[in-house]
Write a protein that holds these residues in place. Structure first.
Motif: not given
Length: 259
Positions: A154-177, A179-183
């Motif tokens: 719904s456009p009344e709910i989600a105004l942003v959708a972000m997609i990140i590369s596998d590299r960003v996920f591994d280096d930044v999210v998975r390694e917990r740099y 603040g967001l949890h990997p889930d």
């Protein structure tokens, strides 16, 4: 006669590449394209300012406008903050803008984030920063799965959708740099028809507090149906649907330099 070989050359510094574009921009009347382009830059700048990234935003490695958005080169050391709190702040700014313009279709943005080596000359900001990493950032932004994310929610709910590369996920999210949890991220396959682009990536909606499926639940090899229902709640929750099977390799080494 020995075959000739290319000479080695220095590897450019690593850059964070943030790209943004607007959903359904081409469906807008031409008379409002200029104003909408300016609004995109303003609202993103406001969110980056509130995320504490005003200095980096005001002096990027490169900035390339695309009409319905832009790509900007930033220091890789700020990648954690481009994941948290920037997307949530961008969602808030767009919601505020929507509330100030009742009766208008809300401005909804796709955002992609990647990192890689790119040459950059700040003195030629609009014509530098070209390379494979920037191309892949735009491919992520054009992937069907991130377009479907905003189409099916719904456009009344989600105004942003972000997609990140596998590299960003591994280096930044998975390694917990970040603040967001990997889930908070859904594994997907980013594909762009006719471009030969088919890569693992990760999808995040700031309006969604976490991964929509329980641990161990069946997962398909791609995000087949992003949202069957929308359930407005105090945390703006939505139902993503099923997500791609996680099939990722080992850790990447970004080798980034600070600015």
């Amino acid at each position: 006669m020995k075959p000739s070989r290319a000479s080695s050359r220095p590897l450019p510094p690593y850059r964070a590449i943030l790209a943004v574009d607007a959903k359904d921009f081409t469906k807008l009347p031409g008379s409002v394209h200029e104003d909408t382009s300016a609004a995109i830059k303003t609202v993103v700048g406001s969110a980056l300012h509130d995320a504490g990234l005003e200095a980096e935003w005001s002096d990027p490695f490169f900035f390339g406008a695309t009409g319905d958005g832009f790509a900007v080169g930033l220091p890789p050391r700020i990648l954690p903050f481009l994941l948290d709190p920037f997307p949530a702040l961008l969602q808030e700014r767009l919601a505020q803008r929507r509330n100030e313009r009742p009766g208008e279709a809300p401005l909804r943005l796709r955002v992609s984030l990647h990192v890689g080596p790119l040459p950059a000359d700040p003195a030629a900001s609009s014509s530098t920063g070209n390379g494979a990493a920037r191309n892949d950032t735009h491919r992520l932004l054009d992937a069907d799965v991130v377009k479907e994310a905003l189409r099916d929610v719904s456009p009344e709910i989600a105004l942003v959708a972000m997609i990140i590369s596998d590299r960003v996920f591994d280096d930044v999210v998975r390694e917990r740099y970040a603040g967001l949890h990997p889930d908070n991220f859904v594994p997907v396959t980013a594909r762009v028809a006719g471009k030969g682009f088919d890569q693992p990536a990760w999808l995040h909606l700031p309006a969604q507090p976490g991964r929509p499926f329980p641990q161990g639940s069946p997962q398909s090899d791609e995000l087949t149906h992003f949202a069957e229902t929308v359930r407005p709640t105090p945390f703006l929750g939505t139902n993503y649907g099923q997500a791609a099977q996680i099939n990722h390799g080992g850790m990447h080494q970004s080798g980034g330099t600070t600015r």
